[in-house]
Design an enzyme around this catalytic site. Structure first.
Site, mmCIF file in Angstrom:
data_model
loop_
_atom_site.group_PDB
_atom_site.id
_atom_site.type_symbol
_atom_site.label_atom_id
_atom_site.label_comp_id
_atom_site.label_asym_id
_atom_site.label_seq_id
_atom_site.Cartn_x
_atom_site.Cartn_y
_atom_site.Cartn_z
ATOM 1 N N HIS A 150 0.836 -1.208 0.000
ATOM 2 C CA HIS A 150 0.000 0.000 0.000
ATOM 3 C C HIS A 150 0.862 1.246 0.000
ATOM 4 O O HIS A 150 0.569 2.222 -0.682
ATOM 5 C CB HIS A 150 -0.871 0.024 1.267
ATOM 6 N N GLU A 163 2.566 -14.320 -20.184
ATOM 7 C CA GLU A 163 3.469 -14.116 -19.057
ATOM 8 C C GLU A 163 3.933 -15.438 -18.449
ATOM 9 O O GLU A 163 4.494 -15.469 -17.362
ATOM 10 C CB GLU A 163 2.838 -13.191 -18.010
ATOM 11 N N ASP A 217 6.127 -11.101 -14.925
ATOM 12 C CA ASP A 217 5.959 -12.512 -14.568
ATOM 13 C C ASP A 217 6.756 -13.427 -15.496
ATOM 14 O O ASP A 217 7.325 -14.424 -15.051
ATOM 15 C CB ASP A 217 4.478 -12.900 -14.606
ATOM 16 N N CYS A 236 3.527 -5.018 -21.673
ATOM 17 C CA CYS A 236 3.079 -4.149 -20.577
ATOM 18 C C CYS A 236 3.837 -4.381 -19.272
ATOM 19 O O CYS A 236 3.450 -3.864 -18.236
ATOM 20 C CB CYS A 236 1.574 -4.298 -20.365
#
Ligand code: PEP
Ligand code: MG
Length: 591
Positions: free
Chosen positions: A191, A433, A457, A504
């Protein structure tokens, strides 16, 4: 002077005095109260609960205004805790039955409660202990009269140093007073990292034993690009970084002015530059940086930041907001990529020995059709509001893709029956990925409208290196020749069938790789919005013909270091200022 290496999670370089957040416990004596004092203690407790609740509502509202609804939802969890009748009864019983002061009753009840979370097998719940401590601190400060948590005792902008920052602390930071963040805990998707990024505060996390080595007032250099923090820099280092910072600002301002210019190579090849977002409000930055569309909307953050399981309407509202801001530009919505390191309290997460290889992402969606269909319905409904495209994550077999598409078709039929409109020609794509799909892309190319390579990934699965583990970070590199082969394979396969292909992962936002990727035939990038201008600059400085030669040569190397050295050298040749403005990063710091 000491140099510490962590993970840069929010870009920028700052120099400033440290403010060490005192994480020491507030000391509370175990004073037994008399019967006559019970009523007064209960009243103090009620006053503190009301004040804390007011604080949290205020904080939630300010966060909503400044950072958007999803961020603000973090405080829903705090408010839900505060209003939990069982917890309130435990506070009260501590006073009445056990003759504890209000402070002691609050601490004891919350510590007891926190224990269940600490021992929880699910990492998401273990993480939530921070929120419980945050609430405890807030209540105690009200009870003890300290008032609001103050992070800014000086009037000079500071660099916050702490073991960790709770979400509420991070969200309440005043950007005019906090120049940087350097903390011991955290990873890229914590976070704190997300909030620091949204606030635009340079931040480095994962700095081992920092709080033992820094005291308030020490001067720090925080380099959010390289993840380096320098404690007590000497005069020459300060001067060097001050100049570096000034150059950075000039350089970035100059880059931002290219926002309306096309990402076109010198020999006329057009490249599409899209932005990656996690929250709807980031669309504004993406547009300000010149994004031609959103190439990856990581929708799972709707789950991770909210205090409740998102409803179909929550999904729909978020997607409509993004589409509305983007006008006619494409928006690629990725379906939920939960699991592995991204846990939500709303999923049945059975502990797994290898969660990155486990029940995550599309597997989790196919195993939880209620959750999956709720999202798909919202996506389909929103598909009439703009150029929405849908993308499935982590597909690893052709059957899995077929199953996902079948669920989509079922959902379309349900909407048909209810006369709910959607775009029947919605473009459907998937992320590549997993090595199995990158090695044999043909069936996916055939069955999808577009593909997007998720290198974050793909690298970890190809090299067997956990992307979030600092101890093996030196083995994690996009420049590994095996990774390059897979990327080439996917691009070529998609292009041979005239399928749209994008990339991406973070690799796309690193200017060291732009020549290579364009040379391999990539014509669409989706990167974190702040990287768009720099990538555009590299594209506008290159010749696609030269890029092809670079790619061919890079594919011939056997070692990561050779690839990296070569790519840096070639990029420096076409754009010397990229390397004079941004110091070369060690191979371990590259993505
Ligand atoms: C990726 O894996 O490259 C990707 C873009 O997805 P995420 O970072 O959300 O896993
Ligand atoms: Mg991924």
């Amino acid at each position: 002077m000491e140099l510490k290496k962590g993970i840069g999670v929010s870009t920028g370089v700052v120099i400033g005095p440290a403010l060490l957040l005192d994480n020491d416990e507030i000391r509370i004596g175990r004073r037994a109260i008399t019967l006559a004092e019970v009523a007064a203690e209960q009243q103090r407790l009620r006053t503190a609960l009301t004040a804390a609740s007011d604080d949290l509502r205020d904080l939630r509202e300010r966060t909503r205004r400044n950072l958007g609804k999803e961020m603000a939802a973090i405080f829903d969890f705090h408010l839900a805790l505060l209003n939990d009748p069982q917890l309130q009864a435990a506070f009260s019983q501590g006073i009445e039955r056990d003759s504890h002061s209000a402070e002691f009753a609050v601490r004891r009840a919350l510590r007891e409660y926190g224990k269940h979370f600490t021992e929880h097998p699910d990492a998401y719940f273990r993480e939530r202990v921070k929120d419980i401590y945050d609430l405890e601190r807030r209540l105690l400060q009200h009870l003890m009269g300290a008032g609001k948590i103050r992070l800014e005792p000086t009037d000079q902008p500071v660099v916050i140093v702490a073991h960790d920052l709770t979400p509420s602390q991070t969200a309440s930071l005043d950007k005019s007073k906090v120049r940087g963040i350097a903390i011991e805990a955290g990873g890229r998707t914590s976070h704190t990292a997300i909030l620091a990024n949204s606030l635009g505060i340079p931040a480095v996390v994962g700095l081992d034993s920092l709080t033992r080595e820094v005291t308030t007032g020490d001067v720090l250099v925080v380099n959010g690009y390289s993840g380096v923090v320098i404690i007590d820099p000497d005069a020459a280092t300060i001067e060097e970084h001050q100049k570096y910072e000034q150059r950075q600002v000039r350089y970035r301002t100059q880059l931002d002015s290219m926002r309306h210019l096309p990402a076109r190579t010198k020999d006329g090849v057009d490249i599409k530059l899209f932005g990656n977002i996690e929250f709807p409000h980031e669309v504004d930055t993406a547009l300000a940086k010149g994004a031609m569309g959103i190439g990856l909307y990581r929708t799972e953050f709707l789950y991770l930041a909210g205090g409740h399981e998102p409803t179909e309407e929550d999904h729909y509202a978020a997607y409509c907001r993004v589409l509305q801001c983007m006008g006619q530009r494409p928006v690629v919505i990725r379906t939920l990529d939960l699991g592995a390191d991204k846990y939500s309290p709303f999923q049945d997460q059975v502990p797994e020995a290898n969660p990155f290889l486990g029940f995550r992402s599309i597997r989790l969606c196919l195993g939880n059709l209620r959750i999956f269909k709720t999202q798909l319905r919202a996506i389909l409904r929103a598909s009439t509001r703009g150029d929405l495209r849908l993308m499935f994550p982590l597909i690893s077999t052709p059957l899995e893709l077929r199953q996902a598409k079948m669920v989509l078709k079922d959902t379309m039929e349900e909407l048909d029956e209810q006369n709910i409109p959607y775009n029947p020609h919605l473009r459907v794509g998937m992320m590549v990925e997993v090595p199995s799909t990158a090695l044999l892309p043909k069936p996916y190319v055939r069955d999808c409208d577009f593909l997007s390579i998720g290198t974050n990934d793909l690298i970890q699965y190809t090299l067997a290196v956990d992307r979030g583990n600092q101890r093996v970070a030196s083995l994690y590199s996009a420049a590994n020749p095996a990774v390059l082969r897979l990327i080439k394979n996917v691009i070529w396969s998609a292009r041979s069938r005239r399928r749209a292909i994008s990339l991406c992962g973070e690799m796309g936002g690193d200017p060291d790789f732009t020549l290579l990727l364009v040379g391999l035939g990539l014509r669409q990038f989706s990167v974190a919005p702040q990287h768009i201008p720099e990538i555009k600059k590299v594209i506008r400085s290159m010749n696609a013909r030269h890029a092809r030669q670079v790619a061919q040569r890079a594919l011939g190397f056997e070692h990561t270091q050779q690839v990296m050295g070569f790519l840096r050298e070639e990029t420096r040749k076409i754009l010397p200022d990229i390397f004079s403005e941004v110091p070369a990063k060690p191979v371990t710091a590259t993505v």
